[in-house]
Design a protein around this motif. Structure first.
Motif, PDB file in Angstrom:
ATOM      1  N   ILE A 175       0.840  -1.209   0.000  1.00  0.00           N
ATOM      2  CA  ILE A 175       0.000   0.000   0.000  1.00  0.00           C
ATOM      3  C   ILE A 175       0.872   1.255   0.000  1.00  0.00           C
ATOM      4  O   ILE A 175       0.605   2.214  -0.721  1.00  0.00           O
ATOM      5  CB  ILE A 175      -0.967  -0.015   1.198  1.00  0.00           C
ATOM      6  CG1 ILE A 175      -2.017  -1.101   1.006  1.00  0.00           C
ATOM      7  CG2 ILE A 175      -1.629   1.349   1.388  1.00  0.00           C
ATOM      8  CD1 ILE A 175      -2.888  -1.334   2.210  1.00  0.00           C
ATOM      9  N   GLY A 176       1.937   1.265   0.817  1.00  0.00           N
ATOM     10  CA  GLY A 176       2.842   2.409   0.857  1.00  0.00           C
ATOM     11  C   GLY A 176       3.543   2.652  -0.466  1.00  0.00           C
ATOM     12  O   GLY A 176       3.663   3.792  -0.921  1.00  0.00           O
ATOM     13  N   THR A 177       3.992   1.569  -1.110  1.00  0.00           N
ATOM     14  CA  THR A 177       4.671   1.705  -2.402  1.00  0.00           C
ATOM     15  C   THR A 177       3.716   2.223  -3.467  1.00  0.00           C
ATOM     16  O   THR A 177       4.050   3.154  -4.207  1.00  0.00           O
ATOM     17  CB  THR A 177       5.265   0.353  -2.838  1.00  0.00           C
ATOM     18  OG1 THR A 177       6.193  -0.086  -1.852  1.00  0.00           O
ATOM     19  CG2 THR A 177       5.963   0.462  -4.173  1.00  0.00           C
ATOM     20  N   CYS A 178       2.533   1.627  -3.537  1.00  0.00           N
ATOM     21  CA  CYS A 178       1.563   2.063  -4.545  1.00  0.00           C
ATOM     22  C   CYS A 178       1.113   3.501  -4.285  1.00  0.00           C
ATOM     23  O   CYS A 178       0.981   4.291  -5.219  1.00  0.00           O
ATOM     24  CB  CYS A 178       0.367   1.120  -4.567  1.00  0.00           C
ATOM     25  SG  CYS A 178       0.768  -0.527  -5.167  1.00  0.00           S
ATOM     26  N   GLY A 179       0.887   3.849  -3.017  1.00  0.00           N
ATOM     27  CA  GLY A 179       0.492   5.217  -2.691  1.00  0.00           C
ATOM     28  C   GLY A 179       1.577   6.223  -3.015  1.00  0.00           C
ATOM     29  O   GLY A 179       1.306   7.295  -3.558  1.00  0.00           O
ATOM     30  N   SER A 180       2.819   5.882  -2.698  1.00  0.00           N
ATOM     31  CA  SER A 180       3.934   6.791  -3.008  1.00  0.00           C
ATOM     32  C   SER A 180       4.107   6.957  -4.504  1.00  0.00           C
ATOM     33  O   SER A 180       4.333   8.075  -4.993  1.00  0.00           O
ATOM     34  CB  SER A 180       5.229   6.259  -2.402  1.00  0.00           C
ATOM     35  OG  SER A 180       5.114   6.142  -1.013  1.00  0.00           O
ATOM     36  N   LEU A 181       4.001   5.871  -5.221  1.00  0.00           N
ATOM     37  CA  LEU A 181       4.151   5.936  -6.673  1.00  0.00           C
ATOM     38  C   LEU A 181       3.010   6.749  -7.286  1.00  0.00           C
ATOM     39  O   LEU A 181       3.225   7.559  -8.196  1.00  0.00           O
ATOM     40  CB  LEU A 181       4.191   4.530  -7.263  1.00  0.00           C
ATOM     41  CG  LEU A 181       4.574   4.406  -8.715  1.00  0.00           C
ATOM     42  CD1 LEU A 181       5.955   5.012  -8.965  1.00  0.00           C
ATOM     43  CD2 LEU A 181       4.574   2.951  -9.138  1.00  0.00           C
ATOM     44  N   TYR A 182       1.803   6.556  -6.777  1.00  0.00           N
ATOM     45  CA  TYR A 182       0.665   7.337  -7.257  1.00  0.00           C
ATOM     46  C   TYR A 182       0.882   8.827  -6.992  1.00  0.00           C
ATOM     47  O   TYR A 182       0.598   9.672  -7.843  1.00  0.00           O
ATOM     48  CB  TYR A 182      -0.623   6.856  -6.588  1.00  0.00           C
ATOM     49  CG  TYR A 182      -1.836   7.646  -6.991  1.00  0.00           C
ATOM     50  CD1 TYR A 182      -2.432   7.456  -8.222  1.00  0.00           C
ATOM     51  CD2 TYR A 182      -2.376   8.603  -6.123  1.00  0.00           C
ATOM     52  CE1 TYR A 182      -3.541   8.194  -8.603  1.00  0.00           C
ATOM     53  CE2 TYR A 182      -3.484   9.343  -6.494  1.00  0.00           C
ATOM     54  CZ  TYR A 182      -4.064   9.128  -7.727  1.00  0.00           C
ATOM     55  OH  TYR A 182      -5.159   9.867  -8.094  1.00  0.00           O
ATOM     56  N   ALA A 212      10.190   8.539  -9.435  1.00  0.00           N
ATOM     57  CA  ALA A 212       9.285   7.394  -9.572  1.00  0.00           C
ATOM     58  C   ALA A 212      10.084   6.094  -9.664  1.00  0.00           C
ATOM     59  O   ALA A 212       9.709   5.076  -9.068  1.00  0.00           O
ATOM     60  CB  ALA A 212       8.398   7.559 -10.797  1.00  0.00           C
ATOM     61  N   ALA A 213      11.193   6.107 -10.390  1.00  0.00           N
ATOM     62  CA  ALA A 213      12.036   4.913 -10.483  1.00  0.00           C
ATOM     63  C   ALA A 213      12.641   4.564  -9.130  1.00  0.00           C
ATOM     64  O   ALA A 213      12.727   3.378  -8.768  1.00  0.00           O
ATOM     65  CB  ALA A 213      13.137   5.135 -11.518  1.00  0.00           C
ATOM     66  N   THR A 226      11.936   1.156  -7.109  1.00  0.00           N
ATOM     67  CA  THR A 226      13.055   0.286  -6.730  1.00  0.00           C
ATOM     68  C   THR A 226      13.053  -0.004  -5.238  1.00  0.00           C
ATOM     69  O   THR A 226      13.162  -1.165  -4.822  1.00  0.00           O
ATOM     70  CB  THR A 226      14.393   0.936  -7.140  1.00  0.00           C
ATOM     71  OG1 THR A 226      14.358   1.203  -8.545  1.00  0.00           O
ATOM     72  CG2 THR A 226      15.559   0.039  -6.822  1.00  0.00           C
ATOM     73  N   VAL A 227      12.932   1.030  -4.431  1.00  0.00           N
ATOM     74  CA  VAL A 227      12.929   0.831  -2.979  1.00  0.00           C
ATOM     75  C   VAL A 227      11.701   0.035  -2.552  1.00  0.00           C
ATOM     76  O   VAL A 227      11.787  -0.898  -1.750  1.00  0.00           O
ATOM     77  CB  VAL A 227      12.992   2.193  -2.243  1.00  0.00           C
ATOM     78  CG1 VAL A 227      12.766   2.028  -0.761  1.00  0.00           C
ATOM     79  CG2 VAL A 227      14.338   2.863  -2.507  1.00  0.00           C
ATOM     80  N   GLY A 228      10.537   0.385  -3.107  1.00  0.00           N
ATOM     81  CA  GLY A 228       9.319  -0.350  -2.775  1.00  0.00           C
ATOM     82  C   GLY A 228       9.389  -1.802  -3.209  1.00  0.00           C
ATOM     83  O   GLY A 228       8.968  -2.699  -2.479  1.00  0.00           O
ATOM     84  N   GLY A 229       9.908  -2.050  -4.410  1.00  0.00           N
ATOM     85  CA  GLY A 229      10.061  -3.427  -4.886  1.00  0.00           C
ATOM     86  C   GLY A 229      11.005  -4.232  -4.018  1.00  0.00           C
ATOM     87  O   GLY A 229      10.753  -5.404  -3.726  1.00  0.00           O
ATOM     88  N   MET A 257       9.176  -4.952  -0.830  1.00  0.00           N
ATOM     89  CA  MET A 257       8.157  -5.971  -1.079  1.00  0.00           C
ATOM     90  C   MET A 257       8.784  -7.351  -1.198  1.00  0.00           C
ATOM     91  O   MET A 257       8.232  -8.347  -0.726  1.00  0.00           O
ATOM     92  CB  MET A 257       7.362  -5.632  -2.343  1.00  0.00           C
ATOM     93  CG  MET A 257       6.438  -4.449  -2.166  1.00  0.00           C
ATOM     94  SD  MET A 257       5.717  -3.833  -3.702  1.00  0.00           S
ATOM     95  CE  MET A 257       4.686  -5.194  -4.163  1.00  0.00           C
ATOM     96  N   PHE A 258       9.963  -7.401  -1.797  1.00  0.00           N
ATOM     97  CA  PHE A 258      10.671  -8.679  -1.900  1.00  0.00           C
ATOM     98  C   PHE A 258      11.116  -9.161  -0.518  1.00  0.00           C
ATOM     99  O   PHE A 258      10.964 -10.333  -0.172  1.00  0.00           O
ATOM    100  CB  PHE A 258      11.877  -8.542  -2.832  1.00  0.00           C
ATOM    101  CG  PHE A 258      12.722  -9.779  -2.915  1.00  0.00           C
ATOM    102  CD1 PHE A 258      12.294 -10.877  -3.632  1.00  0.00           C
ATOM    103  CD2 PHE A 258      13.936  -9.839  -2.260  1.00  0.00           C
ATOM    104  CE1 PHE A 258      13.068 -12.018  -3.701  1.00  0.00           C
ATOM    105  CE2 PHE A 258      14.723 -10.976  -2.327  1.00  0.00           C
ATOM    106  CZ  PHE A 258      14.290 -12.068  -3.052  1.00  0.00           C
ATOM    107  N   LEU A 259      11.654  -8.247   0.283  1.00  0.00           N
ATOM    108  CA  LEU A 259      12.149  -8.637   1.609  1.00  0.00           C
ATOM    109  C   LEU A 259      11.030  -9.048   2.567  1.00  0.00           C
ATOM    110  O   LEU A 259      11.233  -9.890   3.435  1.00  0.00           O
ATOM    111  CB  LEU A 259      12.976  -7.493   2.215  1.00  0.00           C
ATOM    112  CG  LEU A 259      14.300  -7.193   1.505  1.00  0.00           C
ATOM    113  CD1 LEU A 259      14.961  -5.973   2.115  1.00  0.00           C
ATOM    114  CD2 LEU A 259      15.225  -8.399   1.550  1.00  0.00           C
ATOM    115  N   THR A 260       9.853  -8.453   2.423  1.00  0.00           N
ATOM    116  CA  THR A 260       8.736  -8.827   3.299  1.00  0.00           C
ATOM    117  C   THR A 260       7.939 -10.005   2.751  1.00  0.00           C
ATOM    118  O   THR A 260       7.024 -10.489   3.421  1.00  0.00           O
ATOM    119  CB  THR A 260       7.767  -7.640   3.487  1.00  0.00           C
ATOM    120  OG1 THR A 260       7.279  -7.231   2.213  1.00  0.00           O
ATOM    121  CG2 THR A 260       8.440  -6.497   4.203  1.00  0.00           C
ATOM    122  N   GLY A 261       8.257 -10.461   1.556  1.00  0.00           N
ATOM    123  CA  GLY A 261       7.538 -11.584   0.962  1.00  0.00           C
ATOM    124  C   GLY A 261       6.235 -11.181   0.304  1.00  0.00           C
ATOM    125  O   GLY A 261       5.418 -12.035  -0.043  1.00  0.00           O
TER     126      GLY A 261
END
Length: 192
Positions: A105-112, A136-137, A141-144, A147-151
């Motif tokens: 949610i944080g990644t999508c909200g920040s990107l939006y 945006a990149a 990158t940070v959000g991805g 997301m990878f680290l939290t599964g």
């Protein structure tokens, strides 16, 4: 000369493949569903179909052609209901990984925010100016990575798979009443 031959061979191949696909669809009697099926604006104004209709006992299809026919008609007819079921499945699956859900949610909200709100150019250390695309990149990158680290990525794939299997499974097993054949006739008439 060689390029023109390759181009003409590709045109012949593409024309043949289009004709074969058209004959296969005609043989299987699959209605062509025209228009933008997943247009979000039209989906937002479309009404929900009666939820009680979705809860009828399942009836297996008679043949593979019948299964494909049911998928085409049911997904078009119950489009908004299926979208709500799909989103609900995704949210339920993501609740099993609460931190992943928060990061997503944080990644999508920040990107939006970065894409739509057009934040001012960021200056890092007084030396580097970041444009909106670079920002945006960086957010992606940070959000991805988070997301990878939290599964969360694994759970997103599980959620998508569960949603698709659930919707397609219901579309194959759901046989609408004879009163709903008017919709099927409208779809067939619009393809002629």
């Amino acid at each position: 000369m060689l390029r023109s031959l390759v181009g003409s061979e590709m045109c012949i191949r593409d024309r043949y493949q289009r004709r074969v696909r058209g004959q296969m669809a005609q043989h299987m009697d699959v209605p062509k569903v025209e228009g933008q099926m997943f247009n979000l604006k039209s989906l937002a104004v479309e009404p929900f179909r009666d939820w009680a209709e979705l809860c009828t006992p399942p009836q297996p299809p008679c043949s593979p052609d019948d299964a494909i026919h049911r998928i085409a008609l049911n997904v078009k007819y119950y489009r908004k209901n299926y979208a709500a079921i799909f989103v609900g499945c995704c949210v339920v699956v993501m609740l099993w990984n609460f931190w992943g859900l928060l990061v997503t949610i944080g990644t999508c909200g920040s990107l939006y925010y970065v894409i739509s709100a057009m934040p001012p150019v960021v200056q890092v250390g007084g030396q580097l100016d970041l444009t909106r695309n670079q920002l945006a990149a960086a957010v992606t990158t940070v959000g991805g990575l988070l997301m990878f680290l939290t599964g969360a990525l694994t759970y997103i794939l599980y959620a998508i798979a569960l949603g698709v299997i659930g919707v397609l499974g219901h579309a194959v097993l759901h046989h609408r009443n004879k009163s709903d054949t008017v919709f099927a006739e409208q779809v067939k008439d619009s393809n002629v």
